[in-house]
Design an enzyme around this catalytic site. Sequence first.
Site, PDB file in Angstrom:
ATOM      1  N   VAL A 121      25.185  24.231  44.387  1.00 51.34           N
ATOM      2  CA  VAL A 121      24.396  25.480  43.758  1.00 51.34           C
ATOM      3  C   VAL A 121      23.578  24.735  42.708  1.00 51.34           C
ATOM      4  O   VAL A 121      24.282  24.068  41.747  1.00 51.34           O
ATOM      5  CB  VAL A 121      25.168  26.534  43.479  1.00 51.34           C
ATOM      6  CG1 VAL A 121      24.258  27.818  42.816  1.00 51.34           C
ATOM      7  CG2 VAL A 121      26.112  27.110  44.592  1.00 51.34           C
ATOM      8  N   ASP A 141      36.917  35.374  53.605  1.00 51.86           N
ATOM      9  CA  ASP A 141      37.442  34.369  52.534  1.00 51.86           C
ATOM     10  C   ASP A 141      37.509  34.880  51.162  1.00 51.86           C
ATOM     11  O   ASP A 141      37.099  33.917  50.198  1.00 51.86           O
ATOM     12  CB  ASP A 141      36.339  33.250  52.552  1.00 51.86           C
ATOM     13  CG  ASP A 141      36.759  32.011  51.989  1.00 51.86           C
ATOM     14  OD1 ASP A 141      38.253  31.768  52.130  1.00 51.86           O
ATOM     15  OD2 ASP A 141      36.032  31.127  51.560  1.00 51.86           O
ATOM     16  N   GLY A 175      30.848  23.573  46.044  1.00 49.22           N
ATOM     17  CA  GLY A 175      31.789  24.094  46.961  1.00 49.22           C
ATOM     18  C   GLY A 175      32.023  23.415  48.270  1.00 49.22           C
ATOM     19  O   GLY A 175      31.430  22.335  48.445  1.00 49.22           O
ATOM     20  N   ILE A 185      24.878  23.545  39.115  1.00 52.85           N
ATOM     21  CA  ILE A 185      25.804  24.442  38.430  1.00 52.85           C
ATOM     22  C   ILE A 185      27.146  24.738  39.115  1.00 52.85           C
ATOM     23  O   ILE A 185      28.131  25.426  38.713  1.00 52.85           O
ATOM     24  CB  ILE A 185      25.091  25.738  37.921  1.00 52.85           C
ATOM     25  CG1 ILE A 185      24.436  26.524  39.470  1.00 52.85           C
ATOM     26  CG2 ILE A 185      24.106  25.454  36.914  1.00 52.85           C
ATOM     27  CD1 ILE A 185      23.984  27.772  39.155  1.00 52.85           C
TER      28      ILE A 185
END
Length: 208
Positions: free
Chosen positions: A69, A185, A64, A61
């Site tokens: 993920v 971040d 990064g 899904i």
Amino acid sequence: EAEVEAALGAQLTRELVVAADDLDATQVDMPALSATFIAEERAARSRLNTRTNRYEVGELIGRGGVGSVYEAYDRQTEQVVALKVLHRFVEGHQDEESEEITRARFQREAGITASVIHPNIVQIFDAGVLQSGQPFLAMERLHGVDLKVVLARDGATALHRILPLFIPALRGLGVVHAMGIVHRDLKPSNLFLTGAGSDAEALRVVDF
């Protein structure tokens, strides 16, 4: 399975287009690249499913800079979660020093988020290391899009809409800051919009 592969192919194709946006499109065989990524992710899912008894790993899904993920079913709690696994262990691309830095950040994210209970901070349910040595986080499965996607799609957002979204998210960060923790971040891609257009619309802070 066919629908999952089609959705995964579309997602990965979009990612590849972004990654290759400086190349001549005629030089990039997107269907072939997408098929390769689908095969790799299916293999990764298969490996993960053999390394955890608690989670049944499903479709990809999100991807990064730190991890992939997957949607997963938690057999212990009988709920659907998002399972985040480090890229290093899925794809094998880091040297030893980078691996240690990534591990430290990953463990930090787990420790921080698990200790915070706030409606605008993503909740961590479980964290640990799979049988293969893969660090993972099991967190709540969010449905929606990140703010980076919203801004790219819709452009500037009206103040009367954005303020009710940001104020609760900032309060959530305030709770985190009161614990002596800094996000480090914070950016549009780490602000996740759920319930868009409804009374439950909210920004959730992710990826500490």
